[in-house]
Design an enzyme around this catalytic site. Structure first.
Site, PDB file in Angstrom:
ATOM      1  N   GLU A 123      -3.821   7.520 -10.050  1.00 40.56           N
ATOM      2  CA  GLU A 123      -3.824   9.534 -10.058  1.00 40.56           C
ATOM      3  C   GLU A 123      -4.085   9.346 -11.237  1.00 40.56           C
ATOM      4  O   GLU A 123      -3.471   9.163 -12.521  1.00 40.56           O
ATOM      5  CB  GLU A 123      -3.333   9.362  -8.811  1.00 40.56           C
ATOM      6  CG  GLU A 123      -2.405   8.852  -7.593  1.00 40.56           C
ATOM      7  CD  GLU A 123      -1.785   9.359  -6.442  1.00 40.56           C
ATOM      8  OE1 GLU A 123      -1.656   9.947  -6.743  1.00 40.56           O
ATOM      9  OE2 GLU A 123      -2.165   9.271  -5.272  1.00 40.56           O
ATOM     10  N   GLU A 159      -8.338  -0.627  -3.916  1.00 45.73           N
ATOM     11  CA  GLU A 159      -9.942  -1.677  -3.961  1.00 45.73           C
ATOM     12  C   GLU A 159     -10.686  -1.476  -5.032  1.00 45.73           C
ATOM     13  O   GLU A 159     -11.047  -2.711  -5.249  1.00 45.73           O
ATOM     14  CB  GLU A 159     -10.105  -1.071  -2.065  1.00 45.73           C
ATOM     15  CG  GLU A 159      -9.354  -0.854  -1.446  1.00 45.73           C
ATOM     16  CD  GLU A 159      -8.845  -0.244  -0.376  1.00 45.73           C
ATOM     17  OE1 GLU A 159      -8.742   0.805  -1.799  1.00 45.73           O
ATOM     18  OE2 GLU A 159      -8.458   0.719   0.352  1.00 45.73           O
TER      19      GLU A 159
HETATM   20  N1  THU Z   1      -6.037   4.891  -1.555  1.00 45.48           N
HETATM   21  C1  THU Z   1      -5.925   3.640  -2.211  1.00 45.48           C
HETATM   22  O1  THU Z   1      -5.937   4.080  -2.989  1.00 45.48           O
HETATM   23  N2  THU Z   1      -7.045   3.465  -1.386  1.00 45.48           N
HETATM   24  C2  THU Z   1      -7.510   3.519  -0.148  1.00 45.48           C
HETATM   25  O2  THU Z   1      -8.231   2.801   0.556  1.00 45.48           O
HETATM   26  C3  THU Z   1      -6.755   4.905   0.625  1.00 45.48           C
HETATM   27  C4  THU Z   1      -6.682   5.697  -0.782  1.00 45.48           C
HETATM   28  C5  THU Z   1      -4.973   5.707  -2.401  1.00 45.48           C
HETATM   29  C6  THU Z   1      -5.531   6.831  -2.980  1.00 45.48           C
HETATM   30  C7  THU Z   1      -4.635   7.603  -3.586  1.00 45.48           C
HETATM   31  O3  THU Z   1      -4.016   7.615  -4.708  1.00 45.48           O
HETATM   32  C8  THU Z   1      -3.212   7.638  -2.839  1.00 45.48           C
HETATM   33  O4  THU Z   1      -4.324   6.053  -1.872  1.00 45.48           O
HETATM   34  C9  THU Z   1      -3.376   9.221  -1.430  1.00 45.48           C
HETATM   35  O5  THU Z   1      -4.514   8.616  -0.729  1.00 45.48           O
END
Ligand code: THU
Length: 134
Positions: free
Chosen positions: A44, A55
């Site tokens: 993030e 992913e």
């Molecule tokens: N997130 C993922 O890494 N993969 C997904 O398919 C859905 C969401 C992450 C993004 C963010 O850092 C956190 O999960 C909350 O949305």
């Protein structure tokens, strides 16, 4: 590599997620056709919109290592059967339209779907419009 082993790889890498804003760690493990596995976590950022999903980190790491053919990906988050977001479905489909997604739980439960099932009627450019042919 069987589904459980790939899910274990996603579970193991999940602890490295950088998610100080959402507090929602996600792990992903991608099996390539040569048997290699590339992992990723969500990363993030303080600037909205710059965060990367687990992913995509796994896929882009594999692509950066020269891999181009992918078999299946395991994804795990806090809840059961972690579903890839819509953006990840589109990104995965571009590079691996035959990909199988293993949606897991931290305890090792899983369900499987094809990326085609997760992203029906998906968007892609006609071959003639890609940069390969310009
Ligand atoms: N997130 C993922 O890494 N993969 C997904 O398919 C859905 C969401 C992450 C993004 C963010 O850092 C956190 O999960 C909350 O949305």
């Amino acid at each position: 590599m069987d589904d459980k082993d790939l899910l274990e790889a996603a579970i193991a890498v999940r602890k490295y997620a950088y998610c100080p804003y959402s507090h929602f760690p996600v792990g992903a493990a991608l099996l390539c056709d040569d048997g290699t596995v590339y992992c990723g976590v969500n990363v993030e950022n303080a600037v909205n919109g710059l965060s990367l999903c687990a992913e995509q980190v796994a896929l882009f790491t594999a692509i950066s290592a020269g891999k181009r053919k992918f078999v299946k990906m395991a994804v795990v988050c806090a809840s059961d059967y972690c579903r890839p977001c819509g953006a990840c479905r589109q990104v995965l489909y571009e590079h691996a339209p035959e990909l199988v997604i293993i949606m897991g739980s931290p305890t090792g439960k899983l369900i499987k779907r094809s990326i085609r099932d997760l992203l029906p009627d998906s968007f892609s450019l006609p071959r003639a419009m890609t940069t390969d042919n310009i």
